[in-house]
Every structure is written in C-alpha cells, then in structure tokens.
Design a protein around this motif. Sequence first.
Motif, PDB file in Angstrom:
ATOM      1  N   LEU A  15      51.267  56.829  88.693  1.00 46.39           N
ATOM      2  CA  LEU A  15      50.528  55.644  88.590  1.00 46.39           C
ATOM      3  C   LEU A  15      49.548  56.226  87.608  1.00 46.39           C
ATOM      4  CD1 LEU A  15      50.131  54.322  92.004  1.00 46.39           C
ATOM      5  CD2 LEU A  15      51.212  52.881  90.209  1.00 46.39           C
ATOM      6  N   LEU A  16      48.582  57.281  87.849  1.00 45.04           N
ATOM      7  CA  LEU A  16      47.751  57.701  87.141  1.00 45.04           C
ATOM      8  C   LEU A  16      48.320  57.918  85.545  1.00 45.04           C
ATOM      9  CD1 LEU A  16      45.946  59.896  89.606  1.00 45.04           C
ATOM     10  CD2 LEU A  16      44.848  58.234  88.202  1.00 45.04           C
ATOM     11  N   THR A  17      49.387  58.467  85.535  1.00 46.81           N
ATOM     12  CA  THR A  17      49.860  58.635  84.133  1.00 46.81           C
ATOM     13  C   THR A  17      50.112  57.473  83.453  1.00 46.81           C
ATOM     14  OG1 THR A  17      51.212  60.725  84.739  1.00 46.81           O
ATOM     15  CG2 THR A  17      52.072  59.625  82.891  1.00 46.81           C
ATOM     16  N   ALA A  18      50.833  56.481  84.231  1.00 42.74           N
ATOM     17  CA  ALA A  18      50.872  54.944  83.537  1.00 42.74           C
ATOM     18  C   ALA A  18      49.577  54.457  83.106  1.00 42.74           C
ATOM     19  CB  ALA A  18      51.595  54.103  84.679  1.00 42.74           C
ATOM     20  N   PHE A  19      48.433  54.790  83.841  1.00 41.66           N
ATOM     21  CA  PHE A  19      47.142  54.284  83.604  1.00 41.66           C
ATOM     22  C   PHE A  19      46.601  54.937  82.397  1.00 41.66           C
ATOM     23  CE2 PHE A  19      46.304  52.898  88.361  1.00 41.66           C
ATOM     24  CZ  PHE A  19      46.718  51.668  88.346  1.00 41.66           C
ATOM     25  N   SER A  20      46.773  56.238  82.127  1.00 41.43           N
ATOM     26  CA  SER A  20      46.151  57.242  81.256  1.00 41.43           C
ATOM     27  C   SER A  20      46.929  56.590  79.893  1.00 41.43           C
ATOM     28  CB  SER A  20      46.584  58.438  81.381  1.00 41.43           C
ATOM     29  OG  SER A  20      47.970  58.716  81.428  1.00 41.43           O
ATOM     30  N   GLU A  21      48.186  56.051  79.983  1.00 43.03           N
ATOM     31  CA  GLU A  21      48.964  55.731  78.646  1.00 43.03           C
ATOM     32  C   GLU A  21      48.710  54.047  78.419  1.00 43.03           C
ATOM     33  OE1 GLU A  21      52.766  56.608  80.022  1.00 43.03           O
ATOM     34  OE2 GLU A  21      52.504  58.758  79.455  1.00 43.03           O
ATOM     35  N   SER A  22      48.007  53.550  79.110  1.00 43.71           N
ATOM     36  CA  SER A  22      47.655  52.014  79.059  1.00 43.71           C
ATOM     37  C   SER A  22      46.724  51.754  77.793  1.00 43.71           C
ATOM     38  CB  SER A  22      46.929  51.279  80.187  1.00 43.71           C
ATOM     39  OG  SER A  22      47.970  51.093  81.293  1.00 43.71           O
ATOM     40  N   PRO A  23      46.878  50.604  77.187  1.00 39.69           N
ATOM     41  CA  PRO A  23      46.058  50.517  75.905  1.00 39.69           C
ATOM     42  C   PRO A  23      44.518  50.459  76.144  1.00 39.69           C
ATOM     43  CG  PRO A  23      47.918  48.908  75.686  1.00 39.69           C
ATOM     44  CD  PRO A  23      48.007  49.520  77.241  1.00 39.69           C
ATOM     45  N   GLY A 298      56.192  48.591  80.535  1.00 42.09           N
ATOM     46  CA  GLY A 298      55.330  48.556  79.259  1.00 42.09           C
ATOM     47  C   GLY A 298      54.139  47.699  79.373  1.00 42.09           C
ATOM     48  N   GLY A 299      53.368  47.709  78.653  1.00 43.89           N
ATOM     49  CA  GLY A 299      52.283  46.982  78.267  1.00 43.89           C
ATOM     50  C   GLY A 299      51.029  47.454  79.096  1.00 43.89           C
ATOM     51  N   ASP A 300      50.099  46.853  79.558  1.00 42.83           N
ATOM     52  CA  ASP A 300      48.763  47.401  79.970  1.00 42.83           C
ATOM     53  C   ASP A 300      48.780  47.138  81.391  1.00 42.83           C
ATOM     54  OD1 ASP A 300      45.988  48.027  80.352  1.00 42.83           O
ATOM     55  OD2 ASP A 300      45.582  46.962  78.486  1.00 42.83           O
ATOM     56  N   LEU A 301      49.123  48.123  82.118  1.00 44.89           N
ATOM     57  CA  LEU A 301      49.099  48.192  83.482  1.00 44.89           C
ATOM     58  C   LEU A 301      47.530  48.305  84.213  1.00 44.89           C
ATOM     59  CD1 LEU A 301      50.996  48.562  86.218  1.00 44.89           C
ATOM     60  CD2 LEU A 301      50.598  50.897  85.896  1.00 44.89           C
ATOM     61  N   THR A 302      46.633  49.073  83.465  1.00 43.82           N
ATOM     62  CA  THR A 302      45.421  49.287  83.674  1.00 43.82           C
ATOM     63  C   THR A 302      44.691  47.911  83.668  1.00 43.82           C
ATOM     64  OG1 THR A 302      45.183  51.423  82.876  1.00 43.82           O
ATOM     65  CG2 THR A 302      43.224  49.977  83.244  1.00 43.82           C
ATOM     66  N   ASP A 307      42.842  42.936  86.620  1.00 41.05           N
ATOM     67  CA  ASP A 307      42.852  41.405  86.584  1.00 41.05           C
ATOM     68  C   ASP A 307      43.374  40.780  87.878  1.00 41.05           C
ATOM     69  OD1 ASP A 307      41.753  41.405  84.258  1.00 41.05           O
ATOM     70  OD2 ASP A 307      43.647  40.560  83.280  1.00 41.05           O
ATOM     71  N   GLY A 308      44.185  41.835  88.659  1.00 36.99           N
ATOM     72  CA  GLY A 308      44.920  41.289  90.068  1.00 36.99           C
ATOM     73  C   GLY A 308      43.889  41.584  91.086  1.00 36.99           C
ATOM     74  N   ALA A 309      43.290  42.623  90.950  1.00 34.17           N
ATOM     75  CA  ALA A 309      42.151  42.948  92.226  1.00 34.17           C
ATOM     76  C   ALA A 309      41.202  42.027  92.021  1.00 34.17           C
ATOM     77  CB  ALA A 309      41.721  44.415  91.861  1.00 34.17           C
ATOM     78  N   GLU A 316      52.098  38.360  81.593  1.00 37.63           N
ATOM     79  CA  GLU A 316      52.106  38.446  80.128  1.00 37.63           C
ATOM     80  C   GLU A 316      51.396  39.979  79.482  1.00 37.63           C
ATOM     81  OE1 GLU A 316      48.080  36.646  80.706  1.00 37.63           O
ATOM     82  OE2 GLU A 316      50.008  36.019  81.428  1.00 37.63           O
ATOM     83  N   LEU A 317      50.622  40.557  80.449  1.00 38.28           N
ATOM     84  CA  LEU A 317      50.258  41.845  80.209  1.00 38.28           C
ATOM     85  C   LEU A 317      51.462  43.077  80.271  1.00 38.28           C
ATOM     86  CD1 LEU A 317      46.842  41.863  81.883  1.00 38.28           C
ATOM     87  CD2 LEU A 317      47.306  41.823  79.389  1.00 38.28           C
TER      88      LEU A 317
END
Length: 416
Positions: A15-23, A298-302, A307-309, A316-317
């Motif tokens: 999860l942290l890796t995915a956040f670090s790779e978000s735009p 893909g996209g912007d998980l961050t 937004d979800g929280a 669409e993100l």
Amino acid sequence: MKILVVGKGGREHALLTAFSESPTATELYSFPGSDAIAEIATLVDVDGLESLIAWMKGNDIELCVAGEESYLVTGEGLANLCEIEEIPCWGPHFQSAQLEASKEFAKEFMLRHDIPTGAAAGCADIDEARVAINGVYPTVLKFDGLAAGKGVAVCPDEATAEEFLNDVMVERRFGAGRLLVEECLIGPEVSVFAAVVDDKYLIFTPARDYKRALDGDLGPNTGGMGAVASRQLVSKELLAQIDREIVKPTVDGLVKDGLPYRGFIYFGLMITKDGPKIIEYNCRFGDPECQAVMPIVGGDLTQFCFDGAKGELNPELLNFSEGWSVCLVRASAGYPETSRSGDVITGFGDVEGARVYHAGTRKNADGQWETNGGRVLAVVAGGDDRKSAVDAAYKQLEKVTFDGMQSRTDVGVFNF
C-alpha cells in the motif's frame, strides 16, 4: 499529502509503495512499520493507539489508512478515535469491523440480509461444538475472533476436528472466544475486494489466494503462500452475479444496520454448484492478495482513498490492468507451526522486472536483510496472460534465497 499507514507487513509495504507512486505528492509515515517500510516512509515511535492519535493530530496527518485489522478493534477503534480528532480515516469504525473480528457476528449479518452463505452454529465450548458437528464431515471450524488468518480448519474427519477443538477450545491457542461450526462449501475460491464509501462502492480486481502450505493445496492452513489477480479470473457474468447477490446486499446491509463504513472490504467467496457464497469478510485488503492486486491498479490511489475517507467515491481516479499479476511468498523454516528468524536473505539486488514486498524481514547489525517472521517476503510479477506472469514471477523468485525457505511451486498453476 501527509499519510500514515497503520501496520507492518507485506500488505502495508504494498500500500505504501502504491501511495508513493501516485501522482499526488505524498509525505508517508507508518506505525509500527518495519525496516523495509522505513525505506519509503518515516516510522512513528509511539506506545499505543491513543498516543498514535495524539501524534497524528500534532503532526497534521491528513489521512490515516488502516492496514492491519487489529487496530480497528483495539480499544475504541482506530477509525472512531480518528473521527473524534477529525482525522480522515480509510478504514471502518469499531462496530463495523466486527464483520471480521467476530465470525458469529458476520454470519448473523449475512443471514439477516439474505446473503448466500453456508449454514453454521455458534458454540461456547467443546461439547457444544461436538453436538453441532453431529458426525458430519468434512466440516469447517472457525475461531470466532481474530487469529491472523490461522483460526480456520477444514476438518475431513473426527480426528482432525478433535485436534483443532482441543487446540482452540481447551488450550486456547487464540485466547478466550467462541467457535463457529460451519457447513463445508465446495468449489473454487475467489477473493473480491471493494472500496466502500457509505452507500457506494467500487469493486477492484478479483484475486485467488493459495492458503495451504504445500503444492496441490495440501498441508496446514497458512496466512497465504501466494496469490494471483486478474480481471480475467472470473467471467463478467459471474462478477455481476457476485455484485448483485453479495457485494450490494452487504453495502446495503451496512447502511440499514447503521454501521459506518469507509474503507476496503474483502469478500472471501466459494463458487459452489449453487452459485457464489460468502465464506468470510475482512475489513481491509487481504494479504497476500493486496501484493498481487496493487501492481495492476493504476491512477491516483492516494487521492482516491483521501476522497473516500471524506465521504466521496471517485472511481474515475483509478484504472485496472487487464493482465495478470502473480504473487509468490517465501516463508521461513518451520512455518506455519513456528517461524525461524535470523537467516540471511540474499538476491534482492538481482531481481528484475518484478516487485519485492517485505513481510517478515529486518536488517541485522551488519546491514544484511534477514528473516524475522513466518511469511518473509513476496515476489510479484505480471504478464498479459497467466502463464507469462507465472513464469516471470518464478524466474525472479529463484534469485531471492535464505536457509530453510519454503515456497509453493504451483501458484497460478494449480486450479482449485
């Protein structure tokens, strides 16, 4: 954006890796974290949940993400405490997280909302469990509370059932708690994940977890020896049925029962001859399925989680690859009964075209990586089709070695 992820294992590393790779630009923190997580996030040194909440408030954390399930039901609950301090939290409230914390609570929820599942009986002691089994085998026995993925046994006969009953109800391996005796459902298993925001949701890429320790799906149950993920794993028609009969009724049921939910939810499913039926809920992403799924999101998980929280679901993100992802776990000597620590791990630098997520590792005094737990690490690779993803993952897994290592050789090959 300042984000703190709660947890320390392979799922949180993914999860942290995915956040670090978000735009979206991020400043990442983790509690309690690990040596591997420390390479992409700052570890927070506090002595408990209330101290963590105070630290987040004092350091202007903008989003708290629940990785490990235990913090959701510790004390007043991570999400509940975050809400009091107005910290957006991606993870459900204490009362909602009972869907995972209590198998009996979850079963009653399923039955109340007409969600397809197996028959079950809750038991307070070993005698009640024996009566509930009533000589019918195979049977499924589930410790009611949290047990790190090890509180479930599929028992083919009386001997194995008695062994588990003694372990859980007499020796109290997982502590005090009730037991669920459940109908044994037959069919292939599928893990479906959804991001839930109040009354809305988005289904992520389906996955399949390889729980048993040995090839051919034999041996003792584990926390997961590997996983595959792909939108090709189930047909569009079957996924639509799962959505219609299980996912939507669950989300509607949460709303009807007044159970606040913003976060990931896991549906552990069995595809029976009578259609999909739910085995269990998890109130967070699965492990190791998260490690398989994240690389094909893909996209912007961050921004999506933030937004979800705050109460907005913005599908669409995100976008999802149509290919395959294969996650292979290396476990330590003795796992799952025990785990050996201190074996030096080599080969990380030789891995190419694949991801390595650390689950039970640490750095020793010489700066070498070594084992520090049961499931040590996961190597994850992708491909346009299942075979190419499997071949790529196993080719890279061969490079990462340590004494006493255990891995299955049929992840992505063996069909349930």
